[in-house]
Design an enzyme around this catalytic site. Structure first.
Site, PDB file in Angstrom:
ATOM      1  N   ASP A   7       0.858  -1.176   0.000  1.00 38.68           N
ATOM      2  CA  ASP A   7       0.000   0.000   0.000  1.00 38.68           C
ATOM      3  C   ASP A   7       0.900   1.234   0.000  1.00 38.68           C
ATOM      4  O   ASP A   7       2.102   1.154   0.300  1.00 38.68           O
ATOM      5  CB  ASP A   7      -0.892  -0.036   1.242  1.00 38.68           C
ATOM      6  CG  ASP A   7      -1.825   1.158   1.335  1.00 38.68           C
ATOM      7  OD1 ASP A   7      -2.305   1.626   0.291  1.00 38.68           O
ATOM      8  OD2 ASP A   7      -2.063   1.616   2.465  1.00 38.68           O
ATOM      9  N   GLU A   9      -0.265   5.038   0.981  1.00 38.19           N
ATOM     10  CA  GLU A   9      -0.519   6.012   2.053  1.00 38.19           C
ATOM     11  C   GLU A   9      -0.600   5.322   3.408  1.00 38.19           C
ATOM     12  O   GLU A   9      -1.253   4.303   3.576  1.00 38.19           O
ATOM     13  CB  GLU A   9      -1.812   6.768   1.778  1.00 38.19           C
ATOM     14  CG  GLU A   9      -1.741   7.645   0.541  1.00 38.19           C
ATOM     15  CD  GLU A   9      -3.051   8.353   0.263  1.00 38.19           C
ATOM     16  OE1 GLU A   9      -3.478   9.154   1.105  1.00 38.19           O
ATOM     17  OE2 GLU A   9      -3.658   8.087  -0.797  1.00 38.19           O
ATOM     18  N   ASN A 155      -9.105  -1.420   3.120  1.00 35.45           N
ATOM     19  CA  ASN A 155      -9.067  -1.772   1.700  1.00 35.45           C
ATOM     20  C   ASN A 155      -7.814  -2.570   1.315  1.00 35.45           C
ATOM     21  O   ASN A 155      -7.664  -2.958   0.158  1.00 35.45           O
ATOM     22  CB  ASN A 155      -9.199  -0.520   0.820  1.00 35.45           C
ATOM     23  CG  ASN A 155      -8.041   0.442   0.980  1.00 35.45           C
ATOM     24  OD1 ASN A 155      -7.347   0.449   1.998  1.00 35.45           O
ATOM     25  ND2 ASN A 155      -7.826   1.274  -0.013  1.00 35.45           N
TER      26      ASN A 155
END
Length: 201
Positions: A7, A9, A155
């Site tokens: 990922d 951020e 997510n």
């Protein structure tokens, strides 16, 4: 053959929307995928707030220009890329990510795009594909890669769960409590060591 999927951020760079929330003094925009699992819902809500406050893409990009990678992130990424193929899979947007990728040494990133009107206002977001992180991991597996994944938000859980090895990194206590089976780290050297152990198996 392994490929590591990270990922962006919260893992390699600060949360863009939190930085912009502070810059614009709109605390509502601090809400992220750590808080809202439904990304489509979150983005529509964000676009509504931007419109309400008459803020454009250029306003957000001005904040992004001031953002640097998290301390140690580039060194971690450089070392990891020497160990195995590595890509960043993010729900951010091309219009946000470009300057950050330069600061990280131009790693490969798969992300999404924004639709912007002639006045510079964001009108909608266009996802690269449905369930983009999980879909990407599955696609990589279909062409012969074993995936390792790490992220910090709701997510990221699907790609972490679908991978041969998956890790939480600098996540919330709530996500850790809800996923006690997933190893959780807060330091880059811990995450790097965990990935190296998988690569040696």
């Amino acid at each position: 053959m392994y490929i590591t999927c990270l990922d962006l951020e919260g893992v390699l760079v600060p949360e863009i929307w939190i930085a912009f929330a502070k810059e614009s003094k709109i605390p509502e925009l601090e809400r992220t995928t750590r808080d809202e699992p439904d990304y489509d819902k979150l983005m529509k809500w964000r676009i509504g707030i931007l419109k309400e406050h008459n803020l454009t893409l250029r306003d957000i990009q001005a904040t992004i220009a001031k953002i640097d990678p998290l301390p140690g992130a580039k060194e971690f990424l450089d070392t990891l890329r020497e160990e195995c193929q590595t890509i960043i899979i993010s729900d951010t947007f091309e219009q946000f990510a470009a300057p950050l990728m330069k600061k990280l040494g131009l790693p490969t990133i798969f992300c999404n795009t924004l639709e912007v009107d002639s006045n510079g206002f964001i009108t909608s977001h266009k996802m690269r594909c449905e369930k983009s992180k999980l879909t990407t991991v599955r696609a990589l597996q279909s062409i012969g890669f074993d995936t390792i994944a790490a992220g910090d938000s709701y997510n990221d859980l699907a790609m972490i769960g679908a991978s041969k090895a998956g890790f939480l990194f600098r996540t919330t206590q709530k996500i850790k409590d809800e996923n006690p089976d997933l190893p959780a780290f807060t330091q880059y050297d811990e995450l790097l060591d965990a990935i190296k152990k998988v690569l040696k198996k």
